[in-house]
Design a protein around this motif. Structure first.
Motif, PDB file in Angstrom:
ATOM      1  N   LEU A 196       0.820  -1.204   0.000  1.00  0.00           N
ATOM      2  CA  LEU A 196       0.000   0.000   0.000  1.00  0.00           C
ATOM      3  C   LEU A 196       0.860   1.263   0.000  1.00  0.00           C
ATOM      4  CD1 LEU A 196      -2.845  -0.966   2.502  1.00  0.00           C
ATOM      5  CD2 LEU A 196      -3.005  -0.763   0.016  1.00  0.00           C
ATOM      6  N   ALA A 197       1.960   1.246   0.743  1.00  0.00           N
ATOM      7  CA  ALA A 197       2.851   2.402   0.782  1.00  0.00           C
ATOM      8  C   ALA A 197       3.391   2.708  -0.610  1.00  0.00           C
ATOM      9  CB  ALA A 197       3.997   2.145   1.756  1.00  0.00           C
ATOM     10  N   ARG A 198       3.809   1.682  -1.326  1.00  0.00           N
ATOM     11  CA  ARG A 198       4.311   1.882  -2.684  1.00  0.00           C
ATOM     12  C   ARG A 198       3.205   2.347  -3.628  1.00  0.00           C
ATOM     13  NH1 ARG A 198       5.296  -3.127  -4.385  1.00  0.00           N
ATOM     14  NH2 ARG A 198       6.363  -2.425  -6.273  1.00  0.00           N
ATOM     15  N   TYR A 199       2.000   1.831  -3.413  1.00  0.00           N
ATOM     16  CA  TYR A 199       0.874   2.165  -4.294  1.00  0.00           C
ATOM     17  C   TYR A 199       0.499   3.643  -4.194  1.00  0.00           C
ATOM     18  CZ  TYR A 199      -3.793   2.027  -6.368  1.00  0.00           C
ATOM     19  OH  TYR A 199      -4.890   2.257  -7.153  1.00  0.00           O
ATOM     20  N   PHE A 200       0.533   4.180  -2.974  1.00  0.00           N
ATOM     21  CA  PHE A 200       0.092   5.558  -2.772  1.00  0.00           C
ATOM     22  C   PHE A 200       1.233   6.573  -2.897  1.00  0.00           C
ATOM     23  CE2 PHE A 200      -3.418   3.314  -0.599  1.00  0.00           C
ATOM     24  CZ  PHE A 200      -4.481   3.890  -1.289  1.00  0.00           C
ATOM     25  N   MET A 201       2.449   6.113  -3.052  1.00  0.00           N
ATOM     26  CA  MET A 201       3.570   7.023  -3.261  1.00  0.00           C
ATOM     27  C   MET A 201       3.576   7.561  -4.695  1.00  0.00           C
ATOM     28  SD  MET A 201       6.917   5.301  -1.495  1.00  0.00           S
ATOM     29  CE  MET A 201       7.199   5.384   0.259  1.00  0.00           C
ATOM     30  N   PRO A 202       4.150   8.726  -4.914  1.00  0.00           N
ATOM     31  CA  PRO A 202       4.399   9.167  -6.288  1.00  0.00           C
ATOM     32  C   PRO A 202       5.258   8.118  -7.016  1.00  0.00           C
ATOM     33  CG  PRO A 202       4.741  10.977  -4.762  1.00  0.00           C
ATOM     34  CD  PRO A 202       4.545   9.743  -3.929  1.00  0.00           C
ATOM     35  N   GLU A 203       5.078   7.995  -8.288  1.00  0.00           N
ATOM     36  CA  GLU A 203       5.717   6.918  -9.051  1.00  0.00           C
ATOM     37  C   GLU A 203       7.229   6.881  -8.867  1.00  0.00           C
ATOM     38  OE1 GLU A 203       5.982   5.319 -13.688  1.00  0.00           O
ATOM     39  OE2 GLU A 203       4.581   6.913 -13.131  1.00  0.00           O
ATOM     40  N   GLU A 204       7.869   8.029  -8.871  1.00  0.00           N
ATOM     41  CA  GLU A 204       9.327   8.071  -8.750  1.00  0.00           C
ATOM     42  C   GLU A 204       9.778   7.573  -7.377  1.00  0.00           C
ATOM     43  OE1 GLU A 204      12.979  11.334  -9.018  1.00  0.00           O
ATOM     44  OE2 GLU A 204      11.028  11.777  -9.919  1.00  0.00           O
ATOM     45  N   GLN A 205       9.078   8.001  -6.338  1.00  0.00           N
ATOM     46  CA  GLN A 205       9.435   7.560  -4.990  1.00  0.00           C
ATOM     47  C   GLN A 205       9.158   6.072  -4.796  1.00  0.00           C
ATOM     48  OE1 GLN A 205       7.668  10.014  -1.929  1.00  0.00           O
ATOM     49  NE2 GLN A 205       8.236  11.928  -2.961  1.00  0.00           N
ATOM     50  N   ALA A 206       8.069   5.589  -5.383  1.00  0.00           N
ATOM     51  CA  ALA A 206       7.750   4.167  -5.288  1.00  0.00           C
ATOM     52  C   ALA A 206       8.816   3.324  -5.971  1.00  0.00           C
ATOM     53  CB  ALA A 206       6.377   3.897  -5.909  1.00  0.00           C
ATOM     54  N   ALA A 207       9.300   3.784  -7.115  1.00  0.00           N
ATOM     55  CA  ALA A 207      10.354   3.057  -7.828  1.00  0.00           C
ATOM     56  C   ALA A 207      11.635   3.040  -7.008  1.00  0.00           C
ATOM     57  CB  ALA A 207      10.595   3.700  -9.190  1.00  0.00           C
ATOM     58  N   TRP A 208      11.951   4.172  -6.352  1.00  0.00           N
ATOM     59  CA  TRP A 208      13.153   4.242  -5.513  1.00  0.00           C
ATOM     60  C   TRP A 208      13.043   3.270  -4.340  1.00  0.00           C
ATOM     61  CZ3 TRP A 208      13.846   5.524  -0.367  1.00  0.00           C
ATOM     62  CH2 TRP A 208      15.171   5.718   0.045  1.00  0.00           C
ATOM     63  N   LEU A 209      11.890   3.259  -3.657  1.00  0.00           N
ATOM     64  CA  LEU A 209      11.714   2.373  -2.514  1.00  0.00           C
ATOM     65  C   LEU A 209      11.787   0.906  -2.942  1.00  0.00           C
ATOM     66  CD1 LEU A 209      11.062   1.939   0.472  1.00  0.00           C
ATOM     67  CD2 LEU A 209       8.625   2.052  -0.122  1.00  0.00           C
ATOM     68  N   THR A 210      11.195   0.597  -4.080  1.00  0.00           N
ATOM     69  CA  THR A 210      11.254  -0.773  -4.594  1.00  0.00           C
ATOM     70  C   THR A 210      12.692  -1.197  -4.821  1.00  0.00           C
ATOM     71  OG1 THR A 210       9.079  -0.571  -5.643  1.00  0.00           O
ATOM     72  CG2 THR A 210      10.535  -2.308  -6.458  1.00  0.00           C
ATOM     73  N   ALA A 211      13.480  -0.315  -5.422  1.00  0.00           N
ATOM     74  CA  ALA A 211      14.882  -0.635  -5.697  1.00  0.00           C
ATOM     75  C   ALA A 211      15.685  -0.795  -4.412  1.00  0.00           C
ATOM     76  CB  ALA A 211      15.501   0.451  -6.573  1.00  0.00           C
ATOM     77  N   VAL A 212      15.386   0.009  -3.398  1.00  0.00           N
ATOM     78  CA  VAL A 212      16.086  -0.089  -2.111  1.00  0.00           C
ATOM     79  C   VAL A 212      15.811  -1.438  -1.457  1.00  0.00           C
ATOM     80  CG1 VAL A 212      16.180   0.799   0.247  1.00  0.00           C
ATOM     81  CG2 VAL A 212      16.182   2.386  -1.682  1.00  0.00           C
ATOM     82  N   LEU A 213      14.563  -1.879  -1.510  1.00  0.00           N
ATOM     83  CA  LEU A 213      14.175  -3.108  -0.823  1.00  0.00           C
ATOM     84  C   LEU A 213      14.453  -4.364  -1.646  1.00  0.00           C
ATOM     85  CD1 LEU A 213      10.735  -1.961   0.662  1.00  0.00           C
ATOM     86  CD2 LEU A 213      12.976  -1.972   1.790  1.00  0.00           C
ATOM     87  N   ALA A 214      14.457  -4.254  -2.956  1.00  0.00           N
ATOM     88  CA  ALA A 214      14.591  -5.419  -3.831  1.00  0.00           C
ATOM     89  C   ALA A 214      15.973  -6.048  -3.727  1.00  0.00           C
ATOM     90  CB  ALA A 214      14.321  -5.020  -5.279  1.00  0.00           C
ATOM     91  N   PHE A 215      16.053  -7.301  -4.161  1.00  0.00           N
ATOM     92  CA  PHE A 215      17.352  -7.979  -4.245  1.00  0.00           C
ATOM     93  C   PHE A 215      17.914  -7.757  -5.646  1.00  0.00           C
ATOM     94  CE2 PHE A 215      20.390 -11.299  -4.899  1.00  0.00           C
ATOM     95  CZ  PHE A 215      21.016 -11.426  -3.671  1.00  0.00           C
ATOM     96  N   ILE A 216      19.100  -7.129  -5.717  1.00  0.00           N
ATOM     97  CA  ILE A 216      19.751  -6.828  -6.990  1.00  0.00           C
ATOM     98  C   ILE A 216      21.137  -7.470  -6.974  1.00  0.00           C
ATOM     99  CG2 ILE A 216      20.495  -5.027  -8.582  1.00  0.00           C
ATOM    100  CD1 ILE A 216      18.551  -3.125  -7.210  1.00  0.00           C
TER     101      ILE A 216
END
Length: 241
Positions: free
Chosen positions: A26-46
């Protein structure tokens, strides 16, 4: 008068994990797209974070360590979240009741880490983002195989739920001799191998981290005996038929 059983009767640790999955989504869904992408990248396994590129990616060097845990809380879309939540309820509840909350969390994240490491070993794209709890949940499935088939054989549904009693844990050697378990393991392995060869393309182009599924599953199957609170029981050959 008999006690009414709650409809949603999952252990607290499983409910807490489900709540954290939904909260992050839900946090990612309601964030602005750019911020949601940043948070996803921070949490994701790369994988690239482990090959000297962590400083250039969101989250910096610390994310090269935290990603082993944080990736399980992120899901690509609502379908991904719902499917993983259902599987967590199905396998996580009985495992959590057997080993308790603290051991469950350690075991859950250990399976997730194993899945991530296998993903690194087979990934051809070092900058790909791997998200979701599928690897950790696959580990819970592998763990359940160590007592699920014994409970099914005896029809002990209460024991399978783990609320009143627990079915005996099969030793690893007995597990690897049981034909039913070997067939189930082979089926899970083949299914994920098929996904690796392009079946995922049938799902609107979605990428399925089959490597994480297998890594987590085999970790759960092989290592669960170290976490179970009762000693494993050797079964005679008749039970393996």
């Amino acid at each position: 008068m008999s006690e009414r059983q709650p409809i949603f009767n999952a252990p607290g640790v499983v409910t807490a994990l489900l709540g954290s999955f939904v909260t992050v989504h839900l946090a990612r869904y309601f964030m602005p797209e750019e911020q949601a992408a940043w948070l996803t990248a921070v949490l994701a396994f790369i994988p690239a974070r482990l090959t000297g590129m962590a400083h250039a990616l969101p989250g910096g060097d610390i994310a090269s360590v935290t990603q082993f845990v944080t990736h399980v809380f992120v899901h690509g879309d609502l379908t991904h979240l719902i499917v993983n939540s259902a599987w967590l309820l199905a396998f996580g509840s009985s495992v959590a009741r057997r080993i308790g909350s603290a051991r469950f969390l350690v075991f859950f994240f250990l399976c997730g880490m194993a899945g991530a490491l296998v993903y690194v070993a087979f990934s051809s794209n070092q900058l790909s983002l791997m998200v979701g709890a599928s690897g950790a949940i696959s580990g819970l499935m592998g763990a359940a195989f160590r007592f699920l088939f014994q409970a099914l054989r005896t029809g002990d549904t209460e024991g399978l739920a783990g609320e009143v009693r627990r079915p005996p844990l099969m030793s690893l050697s007995a597990t690897l001799r049981d034909r039913r378990i070997l067939l189930a393991v082979a089926g899970w392995t083949v299914l994920n191998t098929v996904l690796a060869w392009g079946a995922a393309g049938l799902m609107d182009g979605a990428n399925i981290a089959w490597e994480a599924h297998l890594g987590g599953f085999y970790m759960g199957l092989l290592a669960f005996g170290f976490f179970d609170r009762s000693p494993p029981v050797q079964h005679n050959a008749a039970l393996a038929e």
